[in-house]
Enzyme design. Structure first.
Site, mmCIF file in Angstrom:
data_model
loop_
_atom_site.group_PDB
_atom_site.id
_atom_site.type_symbol
_atom_site.label_atom_id
_atom_site.label_comp_id
_atom_site.label_asym_id
_atom_site.label_seq_id
_atom_site.Cartn_x
_atom_site.Cartn_y
_atom_site.Cartn_z
ATOM 1 N N ASP A 108 -11.058 1.878 -10.853
ATOM 2 C CA ASP A 108 -11.996 1.464 -9.808
ATOM 3 C C ASP A 108 -13.074 0.601 -10.433
ATOM 4 O O ASP A 108 -13.647 0.977 -11.460
ATOM 5 C CB ASP A 108 -12.680 2.685 -9.172
ATOM 6 C CG ASP A 108 -11.743 3.429 -8.236
ATOM 7 O OD1 ASP A 108 -10.589 2.985 -8.075
ATOM 8 O OD2 ASP A 108 -12.162 4.454 -7.669
ATOM 9 N N ASP A 129 -2.699 3.479 3.174
ATOM 10 C CA ASP A 129 -3.252 4.816 3.021
ATOM 11 C C ASP A 129 -2.715 5.657 4.175
ATOM 12 O O ASP A 129 -3.078 5.431 5.324
ATOM 13 C CB ASP A 129 -4.791 4.781 3.074
ATOM 14 C CG ASP A 129 -5.386 4.074 1.856
ATOM 15 O OD1 ASP A 129 -4.654 3.893 0.851
ATOM 16 O OD2 ASP A 129 -6.572 3.707 1.900
#
Lengths: 262, 212
Positions: free
Chosen positions: A11, A130
């Protein structure tokens, strides 16, 4: 020969790696280039950088990061997060990223998938999905025949899209790869949602990356043997130094799968 | 020793250029016919669709330059779609002619395997003595493609993907790889170093060069 890829995911915020990367001998835990080089040396097959930079004003730093990584890392890498247009994609690909991954922007405007694929080729157009099981979700937006629904905004917002149908649609539009994350499993360390992975990988003929829920290297192989995935993605097990990419490959190989030796 | 990487306005060419520099070449991205004519070696990269790449090559006039460079006898390296463009055509864009430097037509990967092949795969050396492949028996390289050149007497390396699949060709001075050496870590670096060494030798021999 199907060769399973192991993909560490990092990230990044304003060009810096965030979220608890913890290697003992790291000079700068926030330096994407240094981390990428470590994973490259460990035998990572690809890298994914997930850009969580909130402000679009700061997106120049992500482009600069892509340039810096491309300068020193000689394995493929993908950048996802915040890509809303062909122009956003172009900047990252020109800077040296091999693929871009789009998620919410594809849900908002599916034609973006075909535009990126037409301009740069399907091989660099990843669609991230997702997914969440509909037993735990609101299906008021519409029917979700497969039982798996597409979420956006980090798993907070339901879309009413069936994950399996959505995967098939984006592939038809030109996606060259699906990065499938189980929002039910993400962060739980309970292992991949292999049923959802199987449902998607059977519905599309492009590679599928399994993601979400890996708590140890023994969780990786089921994503392939039961889920039918082509690649496995994990974050925390690598970042905290619990396991190396080499450990992951040993585990996959002991499960009878073929990997590029670390 | 100079290498011209043909820049016809597609995708990410910088990785290829940087990897060649790291392998010891003075590599430049260029569309300038004079620079290409003077270069000791020429690289044709490529990503995306066959037809789109041919269109871009023709638009920039680099189709002519690529053919001229290949015919000059100087070392020439095609990478990925840059390899496919060397053939007569491709099933990806039926009716569209390729550069026709190599015989045969590029076809779709076989049924029963994922398309694209997007993974590392292990080289089998069909011509183990080929200079491009020195030290690379069973080396792992990174592939991203849905179409592939046919196996032939000019196949120098192959991989198993639904059967033997052409991974690299070598015909006289024209060599090419379906995989991306610039993305294949140390093995890819070795391959590019092999090619750059070959360019260096051809300059030394004076068997290359534009006057040759």
């Amino acid at each position: 020969m199907k060769v399973i890829r192991v993909i560490p995911c990092l990230d990044v915020d304003k060009g810096r790696v965030v979220k608890g990367v913890n290697f003992v001998d790291l000079r700068d835990a926030g330096d994407p280039v240094e981390l990428a080089a470590i994973y490259d040396a460990q035998g990572a097959d690809e890298l994914v950088f997930l850009d969580i930079t909130a402000s679009s004003d700061d997106r120049d730093t992500t482009v600069a990061m892509a340039e810096a990584v491309a300068e020193q890392v000689y394995i493929p890498f993908t950048i996802g997060g915040g890509i809303r247009s062909v122009d956003d994609a172009r900047r990252l690909l020109r800077a040296g990223a091999d693929k871009v991954s789009i998620n919410s922007a594809a849900v908002a405007r599916p034609e973006l998938v075909s535009e990126i694929a037409a301009e740069f080729g399907s091989q660099c157009c990843v669609v991230a999905i997702d997914g969440r099981r509909s037993g735990e979700i609101d299906t008021s937006l519409g029917p979700v025949p497969s039982g798996f629904e597409v979420y956006v905004k980090g798993g907070r917002e339901a879309t009413g899209l069936d994950a399996v149908e959505w995967a098939a649609k984006v592939v038809e539009l030109g996606a060259g790869e699906i990065l499938l994350t189980s929002m039910d499993r993400d962060g739980t360390r309970e292992g991949f949602d292999v049923e959802m992975t199987r449902a998607i990988s059977e519905a599309v003929d492009v590679p599928v990356i399994a993601s979400g829920g890996v708590g140890g290297v023994s969780d990786l192989a089921p994503g392939v043997t039961e889920g039918g995935a082509d690649a496995v993605l994990a974050a925390s097990i690598f970042h905290f130094g619990e396991s190396t990419v080499a450990d992951a490959k040993t585990a996959l190989s002991e499960a009878g799968l073929t990997v590029r030796p670390a | 020793m100079s290498v011209a990487v043909l820049d016809y306005g597609i995708g990410n060419l910088r990785s290829a250029q940087k990897s060649l520099i790291r392998a010891g070449a003075d590599a430049a991205l260029t569309a300038d016919p004079e620079v290409i004519a003077r270069a000791d070696g020429v690289v044709l990269p490529g990503v995306g669709a066959f037809g789109a790449c041919m269109d871009a090559l023709e638009r920039t006039g680099l189709d002519v330059e690529a053919k001229r460079a290949a015919a000059s006898g100087r070392p020439f390296l095609g990478i990925c779609v840059g390899m496919q463009l060397l053939f007569e055509g491709s099933d990806e864009t039926p009716g569209r002619s390729g550069l026709g430097i190599l015989d045969g037509t590029v076809g779709l990967l076989p049924d029963g395997v994922k398309r694209p092949q997007m993974q590392w795969n292990k080289l089998h050396l069909d011509q183990p003595d080929h200079a491009l492949l020195d030290g690379l028996d069973e080396a792992w390289m990174y592939f991203v493609h849905s179409y592939v050149a046919p196996m032939s007497e000019h196949t120098i390396a192959s991989v198993d993907y639904g059967g033997p699949m052409c991974a690299a060709v070598g015909q006289d001075n024209v060599w090419a790889t379906q995989f991306h050496p610039e993305k294949s870590a140390d093995a890819g670096r070795r391959l590019l170093t092999n090619w750059v060494d070959h360019v260096e030798r051809s300059v030394g021999d004076d068997s290359g060069g534009e006057e040759a």
